[in-house]
Design a protein around this motif. Structure first.
Motif, PDB file in Angstrom:
ATOM      1  N   CYS A 202      63.332  36.715  30.598  1.00  0.00           N
ATOM      2  CA  CYS A 202      62.670  35.505  31.083  1.00  0.00           C
ATOM      3  C   CYS A 202      61.203  35.789  31.397  1.00  0.00           C
ATOM      4  CB  CYS A 202      63.359  34.999  32.348  1.00  0.00           C
ATOM      5  SG  CYS A 202      65.107  34.591  32.145  1.00  0.00           S
ATOM      6  N   SER A 203      60.966  36.870  32.119  1.00  0.00           N
ATOM      7  CA  SER A 203      59.607  37.200  32.518  1.00  0.00           C
ATOM      8  C   SER A 203      58.731  37.514  31.305  1.00  0.00           C
ATOM      9  CB  SER A 203      59.631  38.393  33.486  1.00  0.00           C
ATOM     10  OG  SER A 203      58.450  38.444  34.241  1.00  0.00           O
ATOM     11  N   TYR A 204      59.314  38.199  30.319  1.00  0.00           N
ATOM     12  CA  TYR A 204      58.569  38.562  29.106  1.00  0.00           C
ATOM     13  C   TYR A 204      58.113  37.306  28.356  1.00  0.00           C
ATOM     14  CZ  TYR A 204      57.622  41.016  24.667  1.00  0.00           C
ATOM     15  OH  TYR A 204      57.038  41.527  23.532  1.00  0.00           O
ATOM     16  N   SER A 205      59.028  36.388  28.102  1.00  0.00           N
ATOM     17  CA  SER A 205      58.669  35.175  27.363  1.00  0.00           C
ATOM     18  C   SER A 205      57.731  34.290  28.181  1.00  0.00           C
ATOM     19  CB  SER A 205      59.922  34.406  26.951  1.00  0.00           C
ATOM     20  OG  SER A 205      60.754  34.126  28.059  1.00  0.00           O
ATOM     21  N   ALA A 206      57.916  34.255  29.500  1.00  0.00           N
ATOM     22  CA  ALA A 206      57.026  33.464  30.355  1.00  0.00           C
ATOM     23  C   ALA A 206      55.614  34.055  30.364  1.00  0.00           C
ATOM     24  CB  ALA A 206      57.575  33.395  31.776  1.00  0.00           C
ATOM     25  N   ALA A 207      55.518  35.383  30.380  1.00  0.00           N
ATOM     26  CA  ALA A 207      54.202  36.031  30.372  1.00  0.00           C
ATOM     27  C   ALA A 207      53.473  35.774  29.055  1.00  0.00           C
ATOM     28  CB  ALA A 207      54.349  37.531  30.621  1.00  0.00           C
ATOM     29  N   ILE A 208      54.207  35.783  27.951  1.00  0.00           N
ATOM     30  CA  ILE A 208      53.591  35.454  26.660  1.00  0.00           C
ATOM     31  C   ILE A 208      53.065  34.020  26.695  1.00  0.00           C
ATOM     32  CG2 ILE A 208      54.031  35.057  24.201  1.00  0.00           C
ATOM     33  CD1 ILE A 208      56.105  37.340  24.358  1.00  0.00           C
ATOM     34  N   THR A 209      53.867  33.104  27.214  1.00  0.00           N
ATOM     35  CA  THR A 209      53.461  31.708  27.320  1.00  0.00           C
ATOM     36  C   THR A 209      52.220  31.561  28.186  1.00  0.00           C
ATOM     37  OG1 THR A 209      55.798  31.088  27.122  1.00  0.00           O
ATOM     38  CG2 THR A 209      54.268  29.382  27.874  1.00  0.00           C
ATOM     39  N   ALA A 210      52.181  32.292  29.291  1.00  0.00           N
ATOM     40  CA  ALA A 210      51.012  32.259  30.175  1.00  0.00           C
ATOM     41  C   ALA A 210      49.766  32.759  29.456  1.00  0.00           C
ATOM     42  CB  ALA A 210      51.281  33.099  31.420  1.00  0.00           C
ATOM     43  N   GLY A 211      49.919  33.801  28.658  1.00  0.00           N
ATOM     44  CA  GLY A 211      48.780  34.304  27.887  1.00  0.00           C
ATOM     45  C   GLY A 211      48.268  33.265  26.909  1.00  0.00           C
ATOM     46  N   LEU A 212      49.182  32.637  26.179  1.00  0.00           N
ATOM     47  CA  LEU A 212      48.789  31.613  25.211  1.00  0.00           C
ATOM     48  C   LEU A 212      48.107  30.439  25.900  1.00  0.00           C
ATOM     49  CD1 LEU A 212      51.976  31.600  22.941  1.00  0.00           C
ATOM     50  CD2 LEU A 212      49.750  32.634  22.409  1.00  0.00           C
ATOM     51  N   ALA A 213      48.604  30.062  27.077  1.00  0.00           N
ATOM     52  CA  ALA A 213      48.019  28.944  27.820  1.00  0.00           C
ATOM     53  C   ALA A 213      46.593  29.246  28.247  1.00  0.00           C
ATOM     54  CB  ALA A 213      48.878  28.621  29.039  1.00  0.00           C
ATOM     55  N   GLN A 214      46.242  30.536  28.320  1.00  0.00           N
ATOM     56  CA  GLN A 214      44.886  30.945  28.682  1.00  0.00           C
ATOM     57  C   GLN A 214      44.047  31.295  27.451  1.00  0.00           C
ATOM     58  OE1 GLN A 214      44.853  33.306  32.631  1.00  0.00           O
ATOM     59  NE2 GLN A 214      46.924  33.602  31.836  1.00  0.00           N
ATOM     60  N   ASP A 215      44.532  30.839  26.299  1.00  0.00           N
ATOM     61  CA  ASP A 215      43.815  31.018  25.028  1.00  0.00           C
ATOM     62  C   ASP A 215      43.697  32.480  24.616  1.00  0.00           C
ATOM     63  OD1 ASP A 215      43.418  28.260  24.614  1.00  0.00           O
ATOM     64  OD2 ASP A 215      41.680  28.278  25.944  1.00  0.00           O
ATOM     65  N   ILE A 216      44.617  33.310  25.063  1.00  0.00           N
ATOM     66  CA  ILE A 216      44.732  34.682  24.562  1.00  0.00           C
ATOM     67  C   ILE A 216      45.552  34.616  23.280  1.00  0.00           C
ATOM     68  CG2 ILE A 216      45.557  37.014  25.079  1.00  0.00           C
ATOM     69  CD1 ILE A 216      45.323  36.287  28.056  1.00  0.00           C
ATOM     70  N   ASP A 217      45.154  35.358  22.244  1.00  0.00           N
ATOM     71  CA  ASP A 217      45.878  35.247  20.979  1.00  0.00           C
ATOM     72  C   ASP A 217      47.293  35.813  21.111  1.00  0.00           C
ATOM     73  OD1 ASP A 217      46.011  38.088  20.241  1.00  0.00           O
ATOM     74  OD2 ASP A 217      43.931  37.951  19.610  1.00  0.00           O
ATOM     75  N   LEU A 218      48.120  35.506  20.112  1.00  0.00           N
ATOM     76  CA  LEU A 218      49.549  35.802  20.212  1.00  0.00           C
ATOM     77  C   LEU A 218      49.825  37.290  20.379  1.00  0.00           C
ATOM     78  CD1 LEU A 218      52.462  34.871  20.186  1.00  0.00           C
ATOM     79  CD2 LEU A 218      52.395  34.856  17.689  1.00  0.00           C
ATOM     80  N   LEU A 219      49.212  38.135  19.553  1.00  0.00           N
ATOM     81  CA  LEU A 219      49.479  39.569  19.637  1.00  0.00           C
ATOM     82  C   LEU A 219      49.051  40.136  20.988  1.00  0.00           C
ATOM     83  CD1 LEU A 219      50.505  42.147  18.348  1.00  0.00           C
ATOM     84  CD2 LEU A 219      48.256  42.434  17.254  1.00  0.00           C
ATOM     85  N   GLN A 220      47.890  39.742  21.469  1.00  0.00           N
ATOM     86  CA  GLN A 220      47.435  40.237  22.772  1.00  0.00           C
ATOM     87  C   GLN A 220      48.302  39.700  23.901  1.00  0.00           C
ATOM     88  OE1 GLN A 220      45.501  42.912  21.460  1.00  0.00           O
ATOM     89  NE2 GLN A 220      44.922  42.622  23.608  1.00  0.00           N
ATOM     90  N   SER A 221      48.776  38.478  23.766  1.00  0.00           N
ATOM     91  CA  SER A 221      49.690  37.927  24.777  1.00  0.00           C
ATOM     92  C   SER A 221      50.985  38.730  24.824  1.00  0.00           C
ATOM     93  CB  SER A 221      49.997  36.459  24.469  1.00  0.00           C
ATOM     94  OG  SER A 221      48.848  35.657  24.615  1.00  0.00           O
ATOM     95  N   ILE A 222      51.476  39.134  23.663  1.00  0.00           N
ATOM     96  CA  ILE A 222      52.692  39.954  23.589  1.00  0.00           C
ATOM     97  C   ILE A 222      52.471  41.307  24.255  1.00  0.00           C
ATOM     98  CG2 ILE A 222      54.112  41.277  21.964  1.00  0.00           C
ATOM     99  CD1 ILE A 222      53.944  38.809  20.099  1.00  0.00           C
ATOM    100  N   LYS A 223      51.341  41.944  23.976  1.00  0.00           N
ATOM    101  CA  LYS A 223      51.053  43.258  24.567  1.00  0.00           C
ATOM    102  C   LYS A 223      50.872  43.133  26.080  1.00  0.00           C
ATOM    103  CE  LYS A 223      49.014  45.316  20.420  1.00  0.00           C
ATOM    104  NZ  LYS A 223      47.781  45.866  19.784  1.00  0.00           N
ATOM    105  N   MET A 224      50.177  42.095  26.519  1.00  0.00           N
ATOM    106  CA  MET A 224      50.000  41.868  27.949  1.00  0.00           C
ATOM    107  C   MET A 224      51.340  41.659  28.634  1.00  0.00           C
ATOM    108  SD  MET A 224      50.109  39.143  30.282  1.00  0.00           S
ATOM    109  CE  MET A 224      49.722  37.641  29.377  1.00  0.00           C
TER     110      MET A 224
END
Length: 250
Positions: A202-224
């Motif tokens: 849950c936390s992993y997918s939510a963190a990716i979503t949070a990254g995307l919402a801040q206009d971080i690209d997909l790969l960087q959101s995944i790494k973050m």
């Protein structure tokens, strides 16, 4: 920045929408939440599940989006094919960018979906997603491929990737996550030995979503998200995560 989570309620706070909201907040994103099922659970077991009606799920989504301009959402435990269909319809109607955590089985082994759910996710939800984040058990169910090693996960990612971008998470693959968005990329995360793992998906997918919402690209959101979950596991307590200890920022 704002995001929406659509999923189940875990009263222990370790998984589901409470986890997602904590993760959004720790990463600087305002979180909204739509409840699809109520559960009686803790970090060790799921005692019972009480579904919310599809009509009320629809009303929750409509009412929130009437007032709050959300572009990014994630799904967690939807439980039934009917819920999958109504959520998918609303995702399309409101043109939301969707991350799918295809929750099907709890870490303790309890079923978190009913018959026909997997096919509904493939037919209705994944075609409208920017990313799916299955663990190996979920990836097996979505792809029909048994996963015993990274090569198997690659084959499963190719299969799921015919529908949408996917990352097969590596918690059971020695920390090797298999990302497919037209080509395969292996993303290595450090595997932490800990009992504080309730809610990691849950936390992993939510963190990716949070990254995307801040206009971080997909790969960087995944790494973050990988770094964020690692820190949350390291600093967790009571079998679950600590999303507020040293959160990873943009």
């Amino acid at each position: 920045m704002m995001a929406m989570t659509i999923g189940g309620y875990d009263p222990s706070g370790g998984a589901g929408i409470l986890n997602d909201i904590k993760t959004f907040h720790a990463l600087g994103v305002y979180g909204t939440a739509v409840i699809t099922v109520l559960t009686a659970q803790n970090s060790r077991r799921v005692e019972d599940i009480e579904p919310v009606s599809t009509n009320f799920i629809q009303k929750q989504i409509e009412t929130v989006l009437e007032d709050i301009p959300i572009r990014f959402a994630k799904t967690g435990m939807l439980y039934s094919s009917e819920n999958v269909r109504v959520v998918s319809e609303k995702i399309v109607e409101h043109d939301l960018n969707l991350v799918v955590d295809p929750v099907m089985v709890a870490g303790c082994g309890s079923l978190l979906s009913v018959e026909g759910y997997t096919e509904s996710v493939k037919k209705y939800l994944l075609p409208n997603a920017v990313l799916a984040t299955p663990n190996i058990n979920e990836a097996e169910m979505l792809s029909g491929i048994k996963i015993d090693c990274v090569d198997d996960a690659v084959a499963a990612a190719f299969e799921i990737g015919k529908i949408c971008d996917v990352i097969v998470t590596g918690g059971h693959l020695n920390g090797e996550n298999v990302f497919f968005n037209g080509t395969i990329k292996i993303i290595n995360d450090e595997l932490i030995e800990s009992v504080n793992t309730h809610g990691t998906g849950c936390s992993y997918s939510a963190a990716i979503t949070a990254g995307l919402a801040q206009d971080i690209d997909l790969l960087q959101s995944i790494k973050m998200a990988g770094e964020f979950v690692k820190e949350s596991v390291i600093n967790g307590e009571w079998g679950t995560l600590n999303q507020f200890h040293n959160p990873i920022s943009k």
